[in-house]
Design a protein around this motif. Structure first.
Motif, PDB file in Angstrom:
ATOM      1  N   UNK A 143       0.955  -1.155  -0.005  1.00  0.00           N
ATOM      2  CA  UNK A 143      -0.035  -0.211   0.013  1.00  0.00           C
ATOM      3  C   UNK A 143       1.007   1.175  -0.080  1.00  0.00           C
ATOM      4  N   UNK A 144       0.621   2.632  -0.583  1.00  0.00           N
ATOM      5  CA  UNK A 144       0.909   3.315  -0.414  1.00  0.00           C
ATOM      6  C   UNK A 144       1.702   4.182   1.073  1.00  0.00           C
ATOM      7  N   UNK A 145       2.490   4.772   1.233  1.00  0.00           N
ATOM      8  CA  UNK A 145       3.054   5.475   2.583  1.00  0.00           C
ATOM      9  C   UNK A 145       1.883   6.139   2.953  1.00  0.00           C
ATOM     10  N   UNK A 146       0.978   5.567   4.754  1.00  0.00           N
ATOM     11  CA  UNK A 146       0.800   7.026   4.975  1.00  0.00           C
ATOM     12  C   UNK A 146       1.298   8.169   5.945  1.00  0.00           C
ATOM     13  N   UNK A 147       1.086   9.221   5.767  1.00  0.00           N
ATOM     14  CA  UNK A 147       1.219  10.297   6.318  1.00  0.00           C
ATOM     15  C   UNK A 147       0.347  10.404   7.747  1.00  0.00           C
ATOM     16  N   UNK A 148       1.763  10.619   8.548  1.00  0.00           N
ATOM     17  CA  UNK A 148       1.085  10.443   9.916  1.00  0.00           C
ATOM     18  C   UNK A 148       1.550  11.980  11.216  1.00  0.00           C
ATOM     19  N   UNK A 149       0.741  12.231  11.714  1.00  0.00           N
ATOM     20  CA  UNK A 149       1.437  12.999  13.004  1.00  0.00           C
ATOM     21  C   UNK A 149       2.281  12.600  14.177  1.00  0.00           C
ATOM     22  N   UNK A 150       3.303  12.841  14.175  1.00  0.00           N
ATOM     23  CA  UNK A 150       4.286  11.695  14.682  1.00  0.00           C
ATOM     24  C   UNK A 150       4.279  12.031  16.346  1.00  0.00           C
ATOM     25  N   UNK A 151       3.941  13.227  16.282  1.00  0.00           N
ATOM     26  CA  UNK A 151       4.003  13.920  18.104  1.00  0.00           C
ATOM     27  C   UNK A 151       1.987  12.575  18.820  1.00  0.00           C
ATOM     28  N   UNK A 152       1.568  12.282  18.103  1.00  0.00           N
ATOM     29  CA  UNK A 152       0.294  11.614  18.424  1.00  0.00           C
ATOM     30  C   UNK A 152       0.151  10.444  18.569  1.00  0.00           C
ATOM     31  N   UNK A 153       1.001   9.953  17.952  1.00  0.00           N
ATOM     32  CA  UNK A 153       0.805   8.411  17.785  1.00  0.00           C
ATOM     33  C   UNK A 153       1.563   7.509  17.383  1.00  0.00           C
ATOM     34  N   UNK A 154       1.486   6.310  18.166  1.00  0.00           N
ATOM     35  CA  UNK A 154       2.077   5.311  19.411  1.00  0.00           C
ATOM     36  C   UNK A 154       3.148   4.823  19.036  1.00  0.00           C
ATOM     37  N   UNK A 155       4.633   4.778  18.486  1.00  0.00           N
ATOM     38  CA  UNK A 155       5.452   3.731  17.394  1.00  0.00           C
ATOM     39  C   UNK A 155       4.894   1.813  17.935  1.00  0.00           C
ATOM     40  N   UNK A 156       5.470   1.599  17.224  1.00  0.00           N
ATOM     41  CA  UNK A 156       4.630  -0.194  17.070  1.00  0.00           C
ATOM     42  C   UNK A 156       5.648  -0.215  16.486  1.00  0.00           C
ATOM     43  N   UNK A 157       6.612  -1.455  17.289  1.00  0.00           N
ATOM     44  CA  UNK A 157       8.069  -2.512  17.154  1.00  0.00           C
ATOM     45  C   UNK A 157       7.589  -2.394  15.447  1.00  0.00           C
ATOM     46  N   UNK A 158       9.044  -2.287  15.074  1.00  0.00           N
ATOM     47  CA  UNK A 158       9.106  -2.946  13.462  1.00  0.00           C
ATOM     48  C   UNK A 158       8.565  -1.522  12.279  1.00  0.00           C
ATOM     49  N   UNK A 159       7.822  -0.550  13.287  1.00  0.00           N
ATOM     50  CA  UNK A 159       7.629   0.497  12.664  1.00  0.00           C
ATOM     51  C   UNK A 159       8.652   0.763  11.065  1.00  0.00           C
ATOM     52  N   UNK A 160       8.095   1.149  10.013  1.00  0.00           N
ATOM     53  CA  UNK A 160       9.132   1.715   8.873  1.00  0.00           C
ATOM     54  C   UNK A 160       8.905   3.022   8.888  1.00  0.00           C
ATOM     55  N   UNK A 161       9.856   4.212   9.030  1.00  0.00           N
ATOM     56  CA  UNK A 161       9.014   5.661   8.636  1.00  0.00           C
ATOM     57  C   UNK A 161      10.219   6.162   7.705  1.00  0.00           C
ATOM     58  N   UNK A 162       9.236   6.977   6.537  1.00  0.00           N
ATOM     59  CA  UNK A 162      10.468   8.089   6.197  1.00  0.00           C
ATOM     60  C   UNK A 162       9.777   9.905   6.003  1.00  0.00           C
ATOM     61  N   UNK A 163      11.732  10.969   6.193  1.00  0.00           N
ATOM     62  CA  UNK A 163      10.560  12.254   6.179  1.00  0.00           C
ATOM     63  C   UNK A 163       9.272  12.178   5.724  1.00  0.00           C
ATOM     64  N   UNK A 164       8.664  13.686   5.771  1.00  0.00           N
ATOM     65  CA  UNK A 164       8.068  14.214   5.326  1.00  0.00           C
ATOM     66  C   UNK A 164       8.766  15.164   3.936  1.00  0.00           C
ATOM     67  N   UNK A 165       8.082  15.081   2.409  1.00  0.00           N
ATOM     68  CA  UNK A 165       8.793  16.299   1.867  1.00  0.00           C
ATOM     69  C   UNK A 165       7.612  16.949   1.049  1.00  0.00           C
ATOM     70  N   UNK A 166       7.891  18.326   1.970  1.00  0.00           N
ATOM     71  CA  UNK A 166       7.329  19.651   1.804  1.00  0.00           C
ATOM     72  C   UNK A 166       6.933  19.374   0.116  1.00  0.00           C
ATOM     73  N   UNK A 167       5.932  19.689  -0.704  1.00  0.00           N
ATOM     74  CA  UNK A 167       5.527  19.470  -1.823  1.00  0.00           C
ATOM     75  C   UNK A 167       5.545  21.051  -2.277  1.00  0.00           C
ATOM     76  N   UNK A 168       6.568  21.770  -1.490  1.00  0.00           N
ATOM     77  CA  UNK A 168       6.060  22.991  -2.177  1.00  0.00           C
ATOM     78  C   UNK A 168       7.685  22.866  -1.876  1.00  0.00           C
ATOM     79  N   UNK A 169       9.062  22.321  -1.725  1.00  0.00           N
ATOM     80  CA  UNK A 169      10.316  22.591  -1.096  1.00  0.00           C
ATOM     81  C   UNK A 169      10.987  22.078  -2.830  1.00  0.00           C
TER      82      UNK A 169
END
Length: 90
Positions: A64-90
């Motif tokens: 499935x495509x990656x989901x955009x989440x807010x990391x300050x309110x999302x609990x970490x789960x063992x084995x999570x794979x995360x990548x940085x957000x890329x601002x479309x205006x960058x």
């Protein structure tokens, strides 16, 4: 309650935290302050899910495509794979 160590992966780095930690807490505790490619660079600001400066992509293992989440309110789960957000205006 027993402490349980979990591991997450962010930008090809394995990071450890405790069960119940938010993703942002684990990143910040490993001295990772810039979560995405914003211009100008910035760190999480509010830490309560309002400002969106802590957005990251979480990847699933089922093509499935990656989901955009807010990391300050999302609990970490063992084995999570995360990548940085890329601002479309960058």
């Amino acid at each position: 309650m027993l402490d349980k160590t979990i591991n997450i992966h962010f930008a090809k780095q394995q990071l450890s935290g405790q069960l119940g930690d938010t993703i942002a807490h684990i990143l910040l505790s490993h001295n990772i302050w810039q979560f995405g490619c914003f211009q100008p660079p910035r760190a999480p600001f509010c830490n309560m899910g309002v400002c969106y400066d802590c957005q990251l992509y979480v990847h699933s293992n089922n093509n499935k495509p990656p989901r955009l989440i807010r990391s300050c309110v999302t609990l970490a789960e063992d084995g999570m794979q995360l990548s940085p957000y890329i601002d479309a205006t960058f």
